[in-house]
Design a protein around this motif. Sequence first.
Motif, PDB file in Angstrom:
ATOM      1  N   ALA A 133       0.853  -1.185   0.000  1.00 29.35           N
ATOM      2  CA  ALA A 133       0.000   0.000   0.000  1.00 29.35           C
ATOM      3  C   ALA A 133       0.887   1.233   0.000  1.00 29.35           C
ATOM      4  O   ALA A 133       1.978   1.227   0.570  1.00 29.35           O
ATOM      5  CB  ALA A 133      -0.907   0.010   1.223  1.00 29.35           C
ATOM      6  N   THR A 134       0.390   2.273  -0.638  1.00 33.77           N
ATOM      7  CA  THR A 134       1.084   3.562  -0.624  1.00 33.77           C
ATOM      8  C   THR A 134       0.197   4.554   0.110  1.00 33.77           C
ATOM      9  O   THR A 134      -0.986   4.686  -0.201  1.00 33.77           O
ATOM     10  CB  THR A 134       1.382   4.048  -2.060  1.00 33.77           C
ATOM     11  N   PHE A 135       0.782   5.217   1.091  1.00 34.45           N
ATOM     12  CA  PHE A 135       0.068   6.173   1.924  1.00 34.45           C
ATOM     13  C   PHE A 135       0.525   7.593   1.613  1.00 34.45           C
ATOM     14  O   PHE A 135       1.715   7.830   1.393  1.00 34.45           O
ATOM     15  CB  PHE A 135       0.365   5.912   3.407  1.00 34.45           C
ATOM     16  N   PHE A 136      -0.401   8.541   1.626  1.00 37.04           N
ATOM     17  CA  PHE A 136      -0.052   9.953   1.607  1.00 37.04           C
ATOM     18  C   PHE A 136       0.126  10.357   3.067  1.00 37.04           C
ATOM     19  O   PHE A 136      -0.738  10.077   3.907  1.00 37.04           O
ATOM     20  CB  PHE A 136      -1.148  10.807   0.953  1.00 37.04           C
ATOM     21  N   VAL A 164      -4.452   6.137   2.595  1.00 31.70           N
ATOM     22  CA  VAL A 164      -4.067   5.306   1.456  1.00 31.70           C
ATOM     23  C   VAL A 164      -4.320   6.039   0.171  1.00 31.70           C
ATOM     24  O   VAL A 164      -5.373   6.656   0.000  1.00 31.70           O
ATOM     25  CB  VAL A 164      -4.845   3.970   1.476  1.00 31.70           C
ATOM     26  N   GLN A 165      -3.331   5.988  -0.721  1.00 29.63           N
ATOM     27  CA  GLN A 165      -3.505   6.568  -2.048  1.00 29.63           C
ATOM     28  C   GLN A 165      -4.147   5.560  -2.967  1.00 29.63           C
ATOM     29  O   GLN A 165      -3.793   4.367  -2.904  1.00 29.63           O
ATOM     30  CB  GLN A 165      -2.156   6.994  -2.634  1.00 29.63           C
ATOM     31  N   GLY A 166      -5.081   6.009  -3.789  1.00 29.47           N
ATOM     32  CA  GLY A 166      -5.817   5.194  -4.747  1.00 29.47           C
ATOM     33  C   GLY A 166      -5.113   4.034  -5.214  1.00 29.47           C
ATOM     34  O   GLY A 166      -5.254   3.044  -5.591  1.00 29.47           O
TER      35      GLY A 166
END
Length: 103
Positions: free
Chosen positions: A36-39, A101-103
């Motif tokens: 997962a990629t988080f902002f 979380v980024q899209g």
Amino acid sequence: MRSTVFLALGILLFGVSAIAPATYAQSISQTELAEATFFIENMTCALCPVTVKAAMSGVEGVQSVEVNFDARTAHVSFDPAKTDIAAIALASEQSGYPAAVQG
């Protein structure tokens, strides 16, 4: 005869894994990691990514964390059987850096 005695003794003392470590290692189930990629909010200095990485890495099941200060993101690999996105985001938030979380 002598090798049979040593083999039996090895199994008794160390178990089957001492005799066939490759077979034993292959029998362990491999859990597929999720990513997962988080902002990340509030990152304003060079030390902020260190704090975010430490907070997220401290969550059980997190395998790796890569924080990009310029993009304000954190890319996380984790074991979904041990943790989830919400727990990772909460750890970042509790250290002062809300994460989404980024899209």
